[in-house]
Write a protein that holds these residues in place. Structure first.
Motif, PDB file in Angstrom:
ATOM      1  N   LYS A 108       0.843  -1.181   0.000  1.00 33.16           N
ATOM      2  CA  LYS A 108       0.000   0.000   0.000  1.00 33.16           C
ATOM      3  C   LYS A 108       0.889   1.246   0.000  1.00 33.16           C
ATOM      4  O   LYS A 108       1.836   1.349   0.783  1.00 33.16           O
ATOM      5  CB  LYS A 108      -0.856  -0.029   1.271  1.00 33.16           C
ATOM      6  N   SER A 109       0.594   2.167  -0.911  1.00 36.22           N
ATOM      7  CA  SER A 109       1.409   3.376  -0.972  1.00 36.22           C
ATOM      8  C   SER A 109       0.973   4.338   0.131  1.00 36.22           C
ATOM      9  O   SER A 109      -0.196   4.392   0.489  1.00 36.22           O
ATOM     10  CB  SER A 109       1.285   4.050  -2.339  1.00 36.22           C
ATOM     11  N   ARG A 110       1.959   5.060   0.643  1.00 33.93           N
ATOM     12  CA  ARG A 110       1.657   6.012   1.716  1.00 33.93           C
ATOM     13  C   ARG A 110       1.952   7.414   1.209  1.00 33.93           C
ATOM     14  O   ARG A 110       3.007   7.674   0.656  1.00 33.93           O
ATOM     15  CB  ARG A 110       2.515   5.713   2.940  1.00 33.93           C
ATOM     16  N   LEU A 111       1.017   8.308   1.440  1.00 34.63           N
ATOM     17  CA  LEU A 111       1.169   9.680   0.988  1.00 34.63           C
ATOM     18  C   LEU A 111       1.369  10.569   2.216  1.00 34.63           C
ATOM     19  O   LEU A 111       0.582  10.504   3.158  1.00 34.63           O
ATOM     20  CB  LEU A 111      -0.098  10.098   0.225  1.00 34.63           C
ATOM     21  N   ASN A 112       2.436  11.381   2.190  1.00 33.18           N
ATOM     22  CA  ASN A 112       2.664  12.269   3.339  1.00 33.18           C
ATOM     23  C   ASN A 112       1.787  13.515   3.232  1.00 33.18           C
ATOM     24  O   ASN A 112       1.085  13.719   2.239  1.00 33.18           O
ATOM     25  CB  ASN A 112       4.155  12.632   3.448  1.00 33.18           C
ATOM     26  N   ARG A 113       1.813  14.334   4.250  1.00 32.90           N
ATOM     27  CA  ARG A 113       0.936  15.495   4.329  1.00 32.90           C
ATOM     28  C   ARG A 113       1.202  16.481   3.209  1.00 32.90           C
ATOM     29  O   ARG A 113       0.273  17.000   2.581  1.00 32.90           O
ATOM     30  CB  ARG A 113       1.130  16.178   5.695  1.00 32.90           C
ATOM     31  N   VAL A 114       2.463  16.734   2.876  1.00 32.91           N
ATOM     32  CA  VAL A 114       2.818  17.695   1.824  1.00 32.91           C
ATOM     33  C   VAL A 114       2.296  17.192   0.479  1.00 32.91           C
ATOM     34  O   VAL A 114       1.731  17.955  -0.313  1.00 32.91           O
ATOM     35  CB  VAL A 114       4.350  17.914   1.774  1.00 32.91           C
ATOM     36  N   GLY A 115       2.468  15.914   0.210  1.00 30.72           N
ATOM     37  CA  GLY A 115       1.989  15.342  -1.038  1.00 30.72           C
ATOM     38  C   GLY A 115       0.478  15.446  -1.166  1.00 30.72           C
ATOM     39  O   GLY A 115      -0.057  15.709  -2.242  1.00 30.72           O
ATOM     40  N   LYS A 116      -0.205  15.266  -0.035  1.00 32.31           N
ATOM     41  CA  LYS A 116      -1.666  15.360  -0.036  1.00 32.31           C
ATOM     42  C   LYS A 116      -2.113  16.785  -0.343  1.00 32.31           C
ATOM     43  O   LYS A 116      -3.027  17.010  -1.141  1.00 32.31           O
ATOM     44  CB  LYS A 116      -2.193  14.925   1.333  1.00 32.31           C
ATOM     45  N   VAL A 117      -1.457  17.760   0.270  1.00 32.91           N
ATOM     46  CA  VAL A 117      -1.793  19.174   0.045  1.00 32.91           C
ATOM     47  C   VAL A 117      -1.540  19.544  -1.416  1.00 32.91           C
ATOM     48  O   VAL A 117      -2.367  20.217  -2.048  1.00 32.91           O
ATOM     49  CB  VAL A 117      -0.973  20.083   0.997  1.00 32.91           C
ATOM     50  N   GLN A 118      -0.407  19.083  -1.979  1.00 33.89           N
ATOM     51  CA  GLN A 118      -0.087  19.395  -3.377  1.00 33.89           C
ATOM     52  C   GLN A 118      -1.115  18.756  -4.326  1.00 33.89           C
ATOM     53  O   GLN A 118      -1.532  19.371  -5.300  1.00 33.89           O
ATOM     54  CB  GLN A 118       1.306  18.882  -3.725  1.00 33.89           C
ATOM     55  N   ARG A 119      -1.527  17.545  -4.032  1.00 28.53           N
ATOM     56  CA  ARG A 119      -2.512  16.860  -4.876  1.00 28.53           C
ATOM     57  C   ARG A 119      -3.837  17.611  -4.853  1.00 28.53           C
ATOM     58  O   ARG A 119      -4.456  17.846  -5.896  1.00 28.53           O
ATOM     59  CB  ARG A 119      -2.710  15.425  -4.386  1.00 28.53           C
ATOM     60  N   LEU A 120      -4.284  18.023  -3.675  1.00 26.36           N
ATOM     61  CA  LEU A 120      -5.540  18.755  -3.567  1.00 26.36           C
ATOM     62  C   LEU A 120      -5.458  20.121  -4.247  1.00 26.36           C
ATOM     63  O   LEU A 120      -6.422  20.579  -4.870  1.00 26.36           O
ATOM     64  CB  LEU A 120      -5.939  18.917  -2.095  1.00 26.36           C
TER      65      LEU A 120
END
Length: 139
Positions: A108-120
């Motif tokens: 399962k891939s894990r997304l960090n907080r910064v990656g989540k913010v950039q995606r949104l």
């Protein structure tokens, strides 16, 4: 104790029914006279595969497997009966080996907080671009 792949293959090879049929392809005039292609039939239920292995086998076999659980495989690549017979048996053994291999578990891939913010943020930008493509209203 679970059975080894080799014992399952040996059992399957002892249960196959072979019939020779006329083949298309290489062989010149000989192809019209001699039935060189081989068709093997195997009752998969008689092989007594483990349930998980059976499901993988059925998936791999695809259209070669009938609704009654019979595998029908035709080999006509070579000019001689013996070569086609060996080819069909090897293909059956390979199919059984592949069915015994467990698929690797997907990590399962894990997304960090910064990656989540950039995606949104990227989704917001794309949404704004698409929203701007609507009909233009003149007031």
């Amino acid at each position: 104790m679970p059975e080894t792949v080799d014992t399952v293959i040996a059992r399957a090879l002892s249960l196959i029914e072979e019939s020779f049929i006329a083949a298309a392809g290489p062989g010149g005039q000989n192809v019209n006279k001699v039935a060189t292609a081989v068709q093997i039939r195997l009752d998969v239920f008689a092989v007594r595969l483990a349930p998980a292995v059976f499901h993988r086998f059925r998936e791999l076999a695809g259209s070669k497997m009938t609704a009654k659980g019979e595998l029908i495989m035709t080999a006509r690549r070579f000019r001689t009966q013996e070569a086609n017979r060996t080819d069909a048996r090897e293909r059956l053994a390979e199919l059984l080996r592949d069915a015994h291999n467990l698929p690797e578990k997907r990590a399962k891939s894990r997304l960090n907080r910064v990656g989540k913010v950039q995606r949104l943020a990227g989704k917001k930008i794309r949404g704004a671009v698409k929203a701007g493509r609507g009909k233009v209203k003149f007031d």
